[in-house]
Design a protein around this motif. Structure first.
Motif, PDB file in Angstrom:
ATOM      1  N   LEU A 156       0.854  -1.177   0.000  1.00 30.11           N
ATOM      2  CA  LEU A 156       0.000   0.000   0.000  1.00 30.11           C
ATOM      3  C   LEU A 156       0.892   1.228   0.000  1.00 30.11           C
ATOM      4  N   THR A 157       0.666   2.133  -0.943  1.00 34.74           N
ATOM      5  CA  THR A 157       1.439   3.360  -1.045  1.00 34.74           C
ATOM      6  C   THR A 157       0.488   4.539  -1.125  1.00 34.74           C
ATOM      7  N   PHE A 158       0.542   5.426  -0.147  1.00 34.04           N
ATOM      8  CA  PHE A 158      -0.317   6.602  -0.146  1.00 34.04           C
ATOM      9  C   PHE A 158       0.211   7.642  -1.132  1.00 34.04           C
ATOM     10  N   VAL A 159      -0.696   8.397  -1.709  1.00 34.07           N
ATOM     11  CA  VAL A 159      -0.348   9.513  -2.584  1.00 34.07           C
ATOM     12  C   VAL A 159      -1.176  10.715  -2.137  1.00 34.07           C
ATOM     13  N   GLY A 160      -0.770  11.885  -2.618  1.00 38.47           N
ATOM     14  CA  GLY A 160      -1.502  13.088  -2.272  1.00 38.47           C
ATOM     15  C   GLY A 160      -0.795  13.899  -1.202  1.00 38.47           C
TER      16      GLY A 160
ATOM     17  N   ALA B  95     -11.431  13.652   1.753  1.00 37.60           N
ATOM     18  CA  ALA B  95     -11.427  13.929   0.318  1.00 37.60           C
ATOM     19  C   ALA B  95     -10.032  14.332  -0.144  1.00 37.60           C
ATOM     20  N   ASP B  96      -9.696  13.926  -1.385  1.00 37.53           N
ATOM     21  CA  ASP B  96      -8.414  14.194  -2.047  1.00 37.53           C
ATOM     22  C   ASP B  96      -7.290  13.280  -1.581  1.00 37.53           C
ATOM     23  N   ASP B  97      -7.551  12.385  -0.630  1.00 33.64           N
ATOM     24  CA  ASP B  97      -6.550  11.376  -0.303  1.00 33.64           C
ATOM     25  C   ASP B  97      -6.583  10.289  -1.377  1.00 33.64           C
ATOM     26  N   GLY B  98      -5.508   9.559  -1.474  1.00 30.26           N
ATOM     27  CA  GLY B  98      -5.448   8.474  -2.442  1.00 30.26           C
ATOM     28  C   GLY B  98      -4.348   7.496  -2.098  1.00 30.26           C
ATOM     29  N   TYR B  99      -4.420   6.322  -2.682  1.00 29.73           N
ATOM     30  CA  TYR B  99      -3.388   5.320  -2.448  1.00 29.73           C
ATOM     31  C   TYR B  99      -3.444   4.274  -3.553  1.00 29.73           C
ATOM     32  N   SER B 100      -2.342   3.551  -3.656  1.00 28.78           N
ATOM     33  CA  SER B 100      -2.210   2.485  -4.651  1.00 28.78           C
ATOM     34  C   SER B 100      -1.984   1.170  -3.928  1.00 28.78           C
ATOM     35  N   LEU B 101      -2.668   0.118  -4.391  1.00 27.36           N
ATOM     36  CA  LEU B 101      -2.573  -1.199  -3.781  1.00 27.36           C
ATOM     37  C   LEU B 101      -1.994  -2.196  -4.776  1.00 27.36           C
ATOM     38  N   MET B 102      -1.171  -3.103  -4.282  1.00 28.06           N
ATOM     39  CA  MET B 102      -0.780  -4.292  -5.035  1.00 28.06           C
ATOM     40  C   MET B 102      -1.444  -5.470  -4.337  1.00 28.06           C
ATOM     41  N   VAL B 103      -2.282  -6.202  -5.059  1.00 29.43           N
ATOM     42  CA  VAL B 103      -3.124  -7.200  -4.413  1.00 29.43           C
ATOM     43  C   VAL B 103      -3.029  -8.544  -5.116  1.00 29.43           C
ATOM     44  N   GLN B 104      -3.370  -9.574  -4.360  1.00 29.03           N
ATOM     45  CA  GLN B 104      -3.540 -10.929  -4.866  1.00 29.03           C
ATOM     46  C   GLN B 104      -4.994 -11.329  -4.648  1.00 29.03           C
ATOM     47  N   PRO B 105      -5.558 -12.197  -5.485  1.00 29.45           N
ATOM     48  CA  PRO B 105      -6.964 -12.595  -5.293  1.00 29.45           C
ATOM     49  C   PRO B 105      -7.153 -13.401  -4.021  1.00 29.45           C
TER      50      PRO B 105
END
Length: 717
Positions: free
Chosen positions: A311-315, A342-352
């Protein structure tokens, strides 16, 4: 400890840069101050690309990243012991490794190139290993790690010592293979004996600074999202966009919170086992990337998809959220104590997540029975529904299929729906199962199914989240909210939907009132286990206990000032140490010893400070030869010779006169120099360690020094 390939990239780049700095400093004969400046400049250039690469990609503001990374030089050491493993690379946690590798490599390579004791450079990787042991995991390392370090250390020492021997006697036969082989055998035997003794003694885990893998100071007090489930279907807000999620597949669910504790009133998340964690920087090769942009959603719970690997936060609030990230032991529950806005964001790398082809084939793991919290009406319904089931899997399938086929879905917010109150307490579930029809929504049926699954032997929990209407990039709205059940089986935690297929008002509801529709006495608010209050009047996406803090209130300018002041102090500390060492050296020469020694100390102190001001080494020359054509220095040299070699006792007045002349000569030299040069002379190391830091000396001086050493050895023999 870090659990990410980004660590290897940071070490490789940092070590390569440090070797280049040390080699150039040796070739160009840099002064210590210039070499220190080059090292600090390299740290400033490499810090953000290596410790916060997301800033260069535009994932987070560059200014915030700079503050976060450089403040981590002195704050990340403690965070490494309070964050759960693996620590990842968020919040500048790579800075200790970058700083240690950079400084140790610059100094170590410099010692190999410039001194006759290059073997001591092996102490630096050993020191880094000790740091990794103290800040790392309590679990013992594999035996090959200390064996590899010991082997390379033996090779390093052997090669340097053999090279020195060959320089002294070039025609001798090299004994490098024999010496290295013997040393390697000794190391292998020592490691094997030590490992055997450790195994025989059963020492167990080692003692490290990380006393516990969980941080007992982490506390999360927030409303259970299942208690606020019905707020998502408010007619005025149900269509509002809460978040935009990209990278979804058609069968993905968005998990908000995993709830595994029930006290008869509300399902809540166990917060006693939460610990600070890191988002970790990378996922597996076959991981899928999910992007989340927050709009109307608010709360401490972080919406995720599948099994999260990174998990990597952005913003603008990325560093703040990264520092407040916590998770449970299984990492199925992720929360940020600062809360998402509002305006927060993040990127996930996931497995099923694991899925089951047939519920009948599922087998429970760690079976537990906990049906005491089910009302009698629900137990009677359970007994009738599972009467013909012969296995726990068949019983579970009967429960799920019966709810899907027989129950009616109603949120009670529309005139076309049957009346249905919110809540999932024992009284509310009794109202559902004692009525003529099963009427409710995901809140009641997920809670009831989870409790029934426990009764038939399946460990279970309720998950609150959202069901995207399609795959790809989707806007998630309030009416997409749902809840499902997860049961623990031999293939892992399996998700089960319990959404009834029937909607609308049952025919019997039009002509007769059902017990479920009768108003019940209000249930007093309770405080479930884990410290999560059941406040039904708050919105699902609010966090009344810990509202998000405006970044402007955190006085960003003060953080910048502290970073700048900290860097200046970090830079000034070694310079102040050099000045103090020189003052103590002068004071020692001025006050310790008999008058002849203090008289000679005046000349030695003058020569050392003159070297700092650019003069050559004294070498093997006499004092009068060193003075040359400078009449004032020549007079000082003759006075020193007279005081040292006089047959009579040197008096204190002569000593004071020599120290006065020393001060006058140094003042004359300083008057012809600029203010910056005078300042530079106080912090240079030329006079302290001339051979180590490469003070320029002529070939004649080097030859004279060599002859002097040979004559000293001959006299000793």
């Amino acid at each position: 400890m870090y659990g990410t390939p980004q660590l290897l990239v940071a070490i490789t780049v940092t070590m390569t840069t440090a070797v280049l700095i040390a080699a150039v400093a040796h070739i160009r004969r840099w002064t210590p101050l210039l070499q220190l400046g080059a090292t600090i400049a390299a740290l400033a250039v490499l810090a953000i690309p290596l410790a916060a690469p997301g800033a260069l990609r535009g994932a987070m503001p560059l200014g915030e990243s700079a503050v976060n990374v450089f403040s981590a030089i002195w704050t990340s050491w403690r965070r490494l012991t309070t964050i759960d493993l693996p620590v990842g690379t968020d919040d500048g946690l790579l800075m200790p490794v970058i700083l240690l590798v950079l400084t140790s490599t610059v100094i170590g390579v410099g010692m190999i190139l410039r001194t006759s004791r290059g073997e001591l450079a092996a102490l630096f990787p050993i020191a880094i290993m000790c740091w990794a042991l103290l800040w790392g995991t309590p679990s013992p390392s594999p035996i090959w790690q200390p064996l590899l370090l010991a082997t390379t250390t033996v090779a390093h020492v052997t090669i340097l010592r053999q090279a020195r021997r060959r320089r002294r006697a070039e025609r001798t036969t090299s004994s490098l293979p024999r010496r290295f082989g013997a040393g390697l055998v000794a190391v292998v035997l020592a490691v094997l004996i030590g490992a055997g003794a450790a195994l025989a003694a059963d020492l167990g885990d080692r003692v490290v600074l990380r006393e516990s893998p969980r941080d007992p100071e982490v506390e999360l007090v927030a409303t259970s999202p299942l208690a606020q489930f019905r707020a998502n279907f408010d007619p005025e807000t149900r269509g509002d966009v809460l978040m935009t999620v990209s990278g979804l597949s058609t069968d993905d669910r968005i998990r908000v919170a995993t709830l595994d504790q029930y006290d008869g009133e509300v399902f809540s998340a166990g917060t006693s086992d939460l610990a600070r964690t890191s988002g970790r920087a990378q996922g597996a090769v076959d991981s899928r990337q999910i992007g989340v942009s927050i709009q109307g959603y608010e709360g401490v719970w972080i919406p995720t998809v599948g099994q999260v690997e990174s998990l990597t936060f952005v913003g603008p609030r990325a560093p703040l959220l990264s520092q407040s990230l916590v998770s449970d032991r299984d990492e199925t529950l992720l929360a940020a104590t600062e809360g998402l806005v509002a305006d927060d964001g993040y990127s996930l790398m996931v497995q099923p997540s694991p899925t089951a082809d047939s519920l009948q084939q599922l087998e429970p793991v760690d079976s537990e029975g906990n049906g005491a919290q089910l009302p009698v009406s629900a137990l009677d319904w359970l007994a009738g529904t599972t009467a013909e089931a012969s296995t726990p899997g068949e019983a579970l399938a009967s429960i799920v299929h019966s709810i899907r086929d027989e129950a009616y879905l109603s949120h009670g917010t529309d005139d076309s729906e049957a009346a249905s109150r919110p809540g999932h307490s024992s009284a509310r579930l009794d109202a559902v199962f004692s009525g003529e029809h099963l009427i409710g929504d995901q809140e009641q049926f997920a809670a009831a199914t989870a409790l029934m699954a426990r009764e038939i032997g399946f460990p279970s929990r309720v998950v609150v989240g959202y069901m995207p209407p399609e795959g790809g990039t989707v806007s998630i709205r309030g009416h997409d909210a749902t809840a499902w059940v997860e049961v623990h089986t031999s293939i892992g935690w399996v998700a089960i939907d319990v959404v009834p297929s029937n909607t609308g008002i049952p025919e019997e509801q039009e002509t007769s009132s059902q017990p479920d529709q009768q108003p019940l006495p209000p249930v007093p608010p309770a405080l479930p286990e884990g410290g999560q209050p059941n406040t039904d009047d708050a919105g699902m996406h609010t966090n009344p206990v810990q509202p998000p803090v405006d970044p402007a209130d955190r006085m960003l300018w003060l953080r910048w000032v502290l970073v700048v002041v900290g860097l200046l102090l970090l830079l000034a500390l070694p310079l102040a140490t050099i000045v103090v060492i020189k003052l103590l050296r002068t004071r020692y020469r001025r006050s310790v010893g008999d008058p002849e020694q203090r008289a000679l100390g005046a000349w030695r102190d003058f020569v050392d400070l003159a070297i700092d001001r650019g003069r050559d080494l004294e070498g093997d020359r006499t004092r009068q030869e060193y003075a040359g054509e400078d009449s004032q220095v020549l007079a000082f040299a003759k006075a020193t010779d007279a005081a040292v070699f006089s047959r009579s006792q040197t008096d204190e007045e002569t000593v004071d006169d020599l120290w006065r002349r020393r001060a006058e000569l140094l003042g004359e030299i300083d008057r012809s120099r600029s203010g910056f040069d005078r300042l530079l002379s106080h912090v240079t190391l030329r006079s302290l360690t001339p051979q180590l830091f490469g003070v320029p000396a002529s070939d004649a001086e080097q030859t004279a020094l060599h002859r002097r050493r040979e004559s000293t050895v001959a006299l000793q023999e």
